[in-house]
Enzyme design. Structure first.
Site, PDB file in Angstrom:
ATOM      1  CB  SER A 155    -106.528  -2.532-138.217  1.00 39.37           C
ATOM      2  OG  SER A 155    -107.796  -2.614-137.672  1.00 39.37           O
ATOM      3  CB  ILE A 213    -108.035   4.682-134.465  1.00 39.35           C
ATOM      4  CG1 ILE A 213    -109.494   4.591-133.978  1.00 39.35           C
ATOM      5  CG2 ILE A 213    -107.450   6.048-134.135  1.00 39.35           C
ATOM      6  CD1 ILE A 213    -109.682   4.710-132.470  1.00 39.35           C
ATOM      7  CB  SER A 262    -110.063   3.870-123.955  1.00 41.95           C
ATOM      8  OG  SER A 262    -111.429   3.538-123.956  1.00 41.95           O
ATOM      9  CE1 TYR A 287    -108.709  -1.392-124.867  1.00 39.80           C
ATOM     10  CE2 TYR A 287    -110.690  -0.400-123.932  1.00 39.80           C
ATOM     11  CZ  TYR A 287    -109.676  -0.397-124.877  1.00 39.80           C
ATOM     12  OH  TYR A 287    -109.622   0.600-125.822  1.00 39.80           O
ATOM     13  CE  LYS A 308    -106.534   1.341-124.489  1.00 39.45           C
ATOM     14  NZ  LYS A 308    -105.608   1.853-125.488  1.00 39.45           N
ATOM     15  CB  SER A 351    -111.722   0.364-135.132  1.00 39.62           C
ATOM     16  OG  SER A 351    -111.872  -0.258-133.876  1.00 39.62           O
TER      17      SER A 351
HETATM   18  N1  LIG Z   1    -112.349   1.751-131.588  1.00 41.11           N
HETATM   19  C1  LIG Z   1    -112.731   2.115-130.397  1.00 41.11           C
HETATM   20  O1  LIG Z   1    -113.918   2.082-130.080  1.00 41.11           O
HETATM   21  C2  LIG Z   1    -111.706   2.614-129.418  1.00 41.11           C
HETATM   22  C3  LIG Z   1    -112.164   3.349-128.320  1.00 41.11           C
HETATM   23  C4  LIG Z   1    -111.241   3.807-127.403  1.00 41.11           C
HETATM   24  C5  LIG Z   1    -109.899   3.560-127.584  1.00 41.11           C
HETATM   25  N2  LIG Z   1    -109.481   2.840-128.655  1.00 41.11           N
HETATM   26  C6  LIG Z   1    -108.040   2.588-128.793  1.00 41.11           C
HETATM   27  O2  LIG Z   1    -107.632   2.942-130.086  1.00 41.11           O
HETATM   28  C7  LIG Z   1    -106.467   2.201-130.414  1.00 41.11           C
HETATM   29  C8  LIG Z   1    -106.618   1.652-131.826  1.00 41.11           C
HETATM   30  O3  LIG Z   1    -107.632   0.669-131.821  1.00 41.11           O
HETATM   31  P1  LIG Z   1    -108.694   0.479-133.010  1.00 41.11           P
HETATM   32  O4  LIG Z   1    -109.998   0.819-132.461  1.00 41.11           O
HETATM   33  O5  LIG Z   1    -108.231   1.118-134.225  1.00 41.11           O
HETATM   34  O6  LIG Z   1    -108.663  -1.123-133.126  1.00 41.11           O
HETATM   35  P2  LIG Z   1    -108.110  -2.079-134.286  1.00 41.11           P
HETATM   36  O7  LIG Z   1    -108.195  -3.457-133.731  1.00 41.11           O
HETATM   37  O8  LIG Z   1    -108.805  -1.792-135.551  1.00 41.11           O
HETATM   38  O9  LIG Z   1    -106.585  -1.630-134.403  1.00 41.11           O
HETATM   39  C9  LIG Z   1    -105.654  -1.958-133.410  1.00 41.11           C
HETATM   40  C10 LIG Z   1    -104.265  -1.842-133.993  1.00 41.11           C
HETATM   41  O10 LIG Z   1    -103.307  -2.210-132.976  1.00 41.11           O
HETATM   42  C11 LIG Z   1    -102.455  -3.206-133.493  1.00 41.11           C
HETATM   43  N3  LIG Z   1    -101.931  -4.098-132.464  1.00 41.11           N
HETATM   44  C12 LIG Z   1    -102.627  -4.951-131.675  1.00 41.11           C
HETATM   45  N4  LIG Z   1    -101.756  -5.655-130.911  1.00 41.11           N
HETATM   46  C13 LIG Z   1    -100.514  -5.225-131.216  1.00 41.11           C
HETATM   47  C14 LIG Z   1     -99.217  -5.572-130.789  1.00 41.11           C
HETATM   48  N5  LIG Z   1     -98.988  -6.544-129.882  1.00 41.11           N
HETATM   49  N6  LIG Z   1     -98.152  -4.942-131.335  1.00 41.11           N
HETATM   50  C15 LIG Z   1     -98.335  -3.987-132.278  1.00 41.11           C
HETATM   51  N7  LIG Z   1     -99.531  -3.620-132.728  1.00 41.11           N
HETATM   52  C16 LIG Z   1    -100.611  -4.233-132.204  1.00 41.11           C
HETATM   53  C17 LIG Z   1    -103.324  -3.963-134.487  1.00 41.11           C
HETATM   54  O11 LIG Z   1    -102.531  -4.715-135.392  1.00 41.11           O
HETATM   55  C18 LIG Z   1    -104.045  -2.809-135.163  1.00 41.11           C
HETATM   56  O12 LIG Z   1    -103.211  -2.216-136.115  1.00 41.11           O
HETATM   57  C19 LIG Z   1    -106.326   1.140-129.345  1.00 41.11           C
HETATM   58  O13 LIG Z   1    -105.333   1.526-128.434  1.00 41.11           O
HETATM   59  C20 LIG Z   1    -107.677   1.133-128.668  1.00 41.11           C
HETATM   60  O14 LIG Z   1    -107.584   0.721-127.342  1.00 41.11           O
HETATM   61  C21 LIG Z   1    -110.350   2.366-129.571  1.00 41.11           C
END
Ligand SMILES: NC(=O)c1ccc[n+]([C@@H]2O[C@H](COP(=O)([O-])OP(=O)(O)OC[C@H]3O[C@@H](n4cnc5c(N)ncnc54)[C@H](O)[C@@H]3O)[C@@H](O)[C@H]2O)c1
Length: 344
Positions: free
Chosen positions: A60, A62, A190, A203, A207, A239
């Site tokens: 999903s 990123i 993040s 969270y 991070k 996302s």
């Molecule tokens: N989207 C944002 O705004 C944002 C900003 C800063 C950092 N991030 C970081 O980017 C990364 C990806 O997040 P995203 O935004 O794509 O969110 P998302 O929810 O779309 O994707 C998260 C992914 O992590 C997987 N995941 C969650 N728990 C898990 C577990 N226990 N074991 C294995 N996989 C697991 C989910 O299945 C998914 O594939 C995360 O680490 C998030 O903290 C996202």
């Protein structure tokens, strides 16, 4: 032409150049080193070919977009997350749109919180491809709940998945990279690993922990210059992260998100992540304004940053209480920014 007039023209020219640079900076969506690397550095198309890349959280957001962009570069891919059927869907799309064949993509279901499974998963990847060049520790969950309404188990879960899960998988993969004297460990942290906002204490803690831990590891790996660690700090990106956020109880997620129009496009964030990897940058910040400016403010003027974050944080809590949890409190600033740039 008199000397005086020439000097005046020179000063005016310098001033104009400064204003242009300032305007550029205000529109920047990455820290200055990253944008320099995008302009003058190594291209992902040259550097990231013929490598094995393991992406966690690939089902999903990123991680999914990362799989699509990497598949176009011709790498071998390992896709991990908990849901095998979602990973199969991502694999199918990689094959449809990328340059890979079925044998180039391994779907490897993995739960970051189940640390006892990480060694076996690493062996499986090595058996399949013989090496791991890049580990992208991307999987993670967020949180939306006030401290007083949150069970401590939620904080434990966030630390287990976001922090210890990442540390554990890295510990399994790193000996192999050290043996080969090459490899890249990428951490998707993040901006909330640098700054803090209300409603996401667990969270932010996870991070911040990642940033502290992996900065130390970077230094400990000094003897292996071919093994690098990159800490990537994105701001808000489109996302499912907010939808999947944990709330007051581990079993409850937020479940919906009204609007993501204030967030950065996932494809742009991932492109900048690839530039970071291609150039082995130690830490990058990826965010649109005003989020990027907030990070700079936290870095250089923490007292002012506190004042502003507190003001915007009140709005974030108000929005949350009135059921608009996805709103971040920066809405007013973003609306103003969008209006202003539409007229430029
Ligand atoms: N989207 C944002 O705004 C944002 C900003 C800063 C950092 N991030 C970081 O980017 C990364 C990806 O997040 P995203 O935004 O794509 O969110 P998302 O929810 O779309 O994707 C998260 C992914 O992590 C997987 N995941 C969650 N728990 C898990 C577990 N226990 N074991 C294995 N996989 C697991 C989910 O299945 C998914 O594939 C995360 O680490 C998030 O903290 C996202």
């Amino acid at each position: 032409m008199s000397w005086e007039l020439l000097l005046w023209l020179l000063a005016l020219g310098t001033l104009l150049a400064l204003v242009v640079q300032l305007l550029r900076f205000l529109r920047a969506d990455g820290d200055l080193t990253l944008l320099w690397a995008e302009w003058q550095g190594r291209r992902p198309e040259w550097e990231l070919t013929d490598v094995v890349v393991w992406v966690t959280g690939a089902s999903s957001g990123i991680g999914e977009e990362l799989a699509y962009q990497l598949s176009k570069l011709g790498v071998s891919l390992v896709l991990s997350a908990r849901r095998a059927h979602e990973l199969e869907r991502v694999k199918r799309r990689c094959l449809e749109n990328g340059n890979l064949k079925g044998k180039d993509i391994l779907v490897l279901p993995l739960d970051l919180a189940d640390r006892s499974s990480h060694e076996e998963a690493t062996k499986t990847v090595l058996q399949e491809f013989g090496k791991i060049d890049i580990l992208v520790n991307n999987g993670g969950v967020s949180q939306r709940s006030l401290f007083m309404d949150t069970n401590v188990d939620v904080y434990k879960e966030l630390i287990e998945i976001n922090y210890l899960g990442t540390v554990s998988l890295t510990k399994c993969v790193l000996p192999h990279m050290i043996e080969r004297k090459q490899g890249k460990i990428v951490i998707v942290s993040s901006l909330l690993g640098i700054i803090s906002v209300p409603l996401s204490g667990g969270y932010c803690a996870s991070k911040h922990a990642l940033r502290g831990f992996f900065s130390t590891l970077q230094m400990e790996l000094d003897a292996y210059p071919g093994v690098t660690v990159s800490n990537i700090c994105p701001g808000p990106v489109i996302s499912n992260i907010v939808k999947n956020s944990l709330t007051g109880e581990v079993t409850k997620t937020l479940g919906s998100e009204a609007d993501q129009s204030h967030k950065m496009a996932t494809s742009r964030c991932v492109r900048l992540m690839l530039i970071c990897m291609a150039n082995d940058l130690k830490e990058v910040w990826i965010a649109e304004q005003p989020f990027l400016l907030m990070a700079y403010l936290w870095q250089y003027m923490p007292t002012w940053a506190w004042w502003l974050t507190n003001k915007l944080g009140k709005k974030r809590i108000e929005n949350f209480k009135s059921g608009v949890a996805s709103r971040c409190g920066y809405d007013m600033l973003i609306q103003k920014r969008n209006d202003r740039f539409q007229h430029l």
